[in-house]
Write a protein that holds these residues in place. Structure first.
Motif, PDB file in Angstrom:
ATOM      1  N   ILE A 157       9.077 -10.420  -7.096  1.00  0.00           N
ATOM      2  CA  ILE A 157       7.924 -11.251  -6.743  1.00  0.00           C
ATOM      3  C   ILE A 157       7.353 -10.826  -5.394  1.00  0.00           C
ATOM      4  N   SER A 158       8.228 -10.602  -4.411  1.00  0.00           N
ATOM      5  CA  SER A 158       7.772 -10.195  -3.082  1.00  0.00           C
ATOM      6  C   SER A 158       7.104  -8.822  -3.128  1.00  0.00           C
ATOM      7  N   LYS A 159       7.669  -7.936  -3.942  1.00  0.00           N
ATOM      8  CA  LYS A 159       7.091  -6.592  -4.072  1.00  0.00           C
ATOM      9  C   LYS A 159       5.686  -6.658  -4.657  1.00  0.00           C
ATOM     10  N   GLU A 160       5.523  -7.427  -5.734  1.00  0.00           N
ATOM     11  CA  GLU A 160       4.214  -7.522  -6.368  1.00  0.00           C
ATOM     12  C   GLU A 160       3.195  -8.186  -5.440  1.00  0.00           C
ATOM     13  N   SER A 161       3.650  -9.171  -4.666  1.00  0.00           N
ATOM     14  CA  SER A 161       2.759  -9.821  -3.694  1.00  0.00           C
ATOM     15  C   SER A 161       2.303  -8.824  -2.641  1.00  0.00           C
ATOM     16  N   LEU A 162       3.232  -7.995  -2.157  1.00  0.00           N
ATOM     17  CA  LEU A 162       2.875  -6.983  -1.163  1.00  0.00           C
ATOM     18  C   LEU A 162       1.912  -5.958  -1.753  1.00  0.00           C
ATOM     19  N   LEU A 163       2.188  -5.499  -2.967  1.00  0.00           N
ATOM     20  CA  LEU A 163       1.311  -4.513  -3.603  1.00  0.00           C
ATOM     21  C   LEU A 163      -0.081  -5.089  -3.842  1.00  0.00           C
ATOM     22  N   ASP A 164      -0.163  -6.375  -4.193  1.00  0.00           N
ATOM     23  CA  ASP A 164      -1.471  -7.016  -4.345  1.00  0.00           C
ATOM     24  C   ASP A 164      -2.244  -6.989  -3.021  1.00  0.00           C
ATOM     25  N   SER A 165      -1.538  -7.238  -1.928  1.00  0.00           N
ATOM     26  CA  SER A 165      -2.178  -7.240  -0.613  1.00  0.00           C
ATOM     27  C   SER A 165      -2.667  -5.843  -0.239  1.00  0.00           C
ATOM     28  N   ILE A 166      -1.881  -4.820  -0.569  1.00  0.00           N
ATOM     29  CA  ILE A 166      -2.289  -3.441  -0.289  1.00  0.00           C
ATOM     30  C   ILE A 166      -3.521  -3.081  -1.122  1.00  0.00           C
ATOM     31  N   ASP A 167      -3.539  -3.527  -2.368  1.00  0.00           N
ATOM     32  CA  ASP A 167      -4.686  -3.281  -3.236  1.00  0.00           C
ATOM     33  C   ASP A 167      -5.945  -3.919  -2.650  1.00  0.00           C
ATOM     34  N   GLU A 168      -5.827  -5.153  -2.193  1.00  0.00           N
ATOM     35  CA  GLU A 168      -6.972  -5.840  -1.595  1.00  0.00           C
ATOM     36  C   GLU A 168      -7.408  -5.161  -0.300  1.00  0.00           C
ATOM     37  N   LEU A 169      -6.445  -4.712   0.489  1.00  0.00           N
ATOM     38  CA  LEU A 169      -6.760  -4.010   1.732  1.00  0.00           C
ATOM     39  C   LEU A 169      -7.606  -2.784   1.458  1.00  0.00           C
ATOM     40  N   SER A 170      -7.265  -2.047   0.408  1.00  0.00           N
ATOM     41  CA  SER A 170      -7.985  -0.799   0.102  1.00  0.00           C
ATOM     42  C   SER A 170      -9.448  -1.039  -0.228  1.00  0.00           C
ATOM     43  N   LYS A 171      -9.782  -2.262  -0.615  1.00  0.00           N
ATOM     44  CA  LYS A 171     -11.148  -2.582  -1.031  1.00  0.00           C
ATOM     45  C   LYS A 171     -12.002  -3.123   0.102  1.00  0.00           C
ATOM     46  N   GLN A 172     -11.410  -3.283   1.274  1.00  0.00           N
ATOM     47  CA  GLN A 172     -12.184  -3.744   2.422  1.00  0.00           C
ATOM     48  C   GLN A 172     -13.126  -2.630   2.885  1.00  0.00           C
ATOM     49  N   PRO A 173     -14.330  -2.973   3.338  1.00  0.00           N
ATOM     50  CA  PRO A 173     -15.305  -1.938   3.731  1.00  0.00           C
ATOM     51  C   PRO A 173     -14.835  -1.043   4.867  1.00  0.00           C
ATOM     52  N   ASP A 174     -13.953  -1.564   5.728  1.00  0.00           N
ATOM     53  CA  ASP A 174     -13.475  -0.757   6.853  1.00  0.00           C
ATOM     54  C   ASP A 174     -12.037  -0.293   6.647  1.00  0.00           C
ATOM     55  N   ALA A 175     -11.598  -0.230   5.386  1.00  0.00           N
ATOM     56  CA  ALA A 175     -10.213   0.146   5.092  1.00  0.00           C
ATOM     57  C   ALA A 175      -9.915   1.576   5.536  1.00  0.00           C
ATOM     58  N   PRO A 176      -8.719   1.812   6.077  1.00  0.00           N
ATOM     59  CA  PRO A 176      -8.326   3.183   6.423  1.00  0.00           C
ATOM     60  C   PRO A 176      -7.947   3.963   5.171  1.00  0.00           C
ATOM     61  N   HIS A 177      -7.828   5.269   5.308  1.00  0.00           N
ATOM     62  CA  HIS A 177      -7.234   6.061   4.239  1.00  0.00           C
ATOM     63  C   HIS A 177      -5.758   5.683   4.153  1.00  0.00           C
ATOM     64  N   LEU A 178      -5.244   5.562   2.942  1.00  0.00           N
ATOM     65  CA  LEU A 178      -3.876   5.101   2.745  1.00  0.00           C
ATOM     66  C   LEU A 178      -2.995   6.224   2.217  1.00  0.00           C
ATOM     67  N   LEU A 179      -1.792   6.299   2.771  1.00  0.00           N
ATOM     68  CA  LEU A 179      -0.746   7.195   2.267  1.00  0.00           C
ATOM     69  C   LEU A 179       0.466   6.325   1.981  1.00  0.00           C
ATOM     70  N   TYR A 180       0.814   6.198   0.711  1.00  0.00           N
ATOM     71  CA  TYR A 180       1.914   5.328   0.299  1.00  0.00           C
ATOM     72  C   TYR A 180       3.119   6.189  -0.063  1.00  0.00           C
ATOM     73  N   VAL A 181       4.211   6.004   0.661  1.00  0.00           N
ATOM     74  CA  VAL A 181       5.401   6.824   0.496  1.00  0.00           C
ATOM     75  C   VAL A 181       6.477   6.008  -0.219  1.00  0.00           C
ATOM     76  N   THR A 182       7.027   6.567  -1.303  1.00  0.00           N
ATOM     77  CA  THR A 182       7.976   5.804  -2.093  1.00  0.00           C
ATOM     78  C   THR A 182       8.872   6.734  -2.898  1.00  0.00           C
ATOM     79  N   HIS A 183       9.913   6.159  -3.526  1.00  0.00           N
ATOM     80  CA  HIS A 183      10.649   6.900  -4.548  1.00  0.00           C
ATOM     81  C   HIS A 183      10.671   6.120  -5.861  1.00  0.00           C
TER      82      HIS A 183
END
Length: 259
Positions: free
Chosen positions: A176-202
């Motif tokens: 649940i916490s992971k999906e909530s965080l990923l939702d927030s990252i998704d919303e962040l990417s859609k902001q007009p002043d959003a930075p370029h994102l590099l998501y590091v994972t395995h």
């Protein structure tokens, strides 16, 4: 073309061992990338290099259009936000959530400068965007792991970075916490002043549709690089993980199972 990240024939050798080997990678403006690699693959070394903490043994690197060796690295770092679990260990548990976020503007551990009302207004706005404004007046140590990660992202955004690196941001979170965080990252990417994102994972399933390109790195070498749906396919990942795997796509995210 000016690239956000440009690595040409990058290698890094430590104690006679090649940690990174002939890395070639270009991130164009407007692209968000995922970096997928297992533990020990060289991901952390590559991130330290992007931030100018280590220098390539061979090759050329440019970040945000600035070639290393021709730019003040300390100034360049102001334009790069880096959220990692190692940062959590350095923060003060008694700091209030909003103070921790504001400290990102000053790139300090703890708040020693006198912030303005505008600083706190921006912190509040960022916390609202990341769905963690309810943490206001809470101390950092009383927040859950997922809440801490959101606060760290808000903290990184206080400096208005042009590149935001999310280094295993969902590590240790429940579903649940992971999906909530990923939702927030998704919303962040859609902001007009959003930075370029590099998501590091395995974990492939953490790679959201916003990450249109993916780089696979194994034992310090690039295994594959390109459009995410082309890179995250069964044959490619079977070779990458060196074991038979099957990819199932659900909601434009790649989920793995063993064959």
């Amino acid at each position: 073309m000016e690239y956000i990240i440009e690595m040409n024939h990058i290698s890094w050798v430590r104690d006679g061992k090649s940690v990174l080997k002939d890395i070639n990678w270009k991130v164009s403006k407007g692209e968000n990338w995922a970096l997928l690699g297992l533990n020990g693959s060289g991901k952390t070394t590559l991130l330290n290099m992007l931030n100018g903490y280590i220098w390539p043994t061979q090759g050329d690197i440019s970040v945000l259009g600035h070639r290393f060796g021709e730019v003040d690295i300390r100034e360049l770092r102001r334009s790069i936000g880096w959220v990692s679990s190692s940062l959590q260990e350095k923060l003060y548990g008694n700091d209030k959530a909003e103070d921790l976020v504001v400290s990102g503007k000053y790139a300090s551990i703890g708040l020693y400068d006198k912030p303005t009302e505008e600083d706190y207004a921006r912190a509040k706005q960022l916390m609202e965007h990341l769905r963690c404004s309810h943490l206001t007046n809470r101390t950092y140590q009383t927040c859950s792991q997922g809440e801490k990660q959101k606060l760290l992202i808000a903290r990184a955004l206080m400096g208005s970075p042009k590149l935001l690196i999310l280094d295993e941001a969902a590590n240790g979170l429940d579903f649940i916490s992971k999906e909530s965080l990923l939702d927030s990252i998704d919303e962040l990417s859609k902001q007009p002043d959003a930075p370029h994102l590099l998501y590091v994972t395995h974990h492939t399933e953490e790679i959201l549709p916003i990450f249109s390109k993916t780089l696979l790195i194994r034992r310090g070498e690039v295994v594959a690089s390109g459009p995410t749906k082309e890179v995250l396919e069964s044959n490619s990942l079977t070779d990458f993980f060196e074991m038979p795997v099957q990819v199932f796509w659900n909601q434009d995210r790649a989920w793995l199972s063993r064959k």
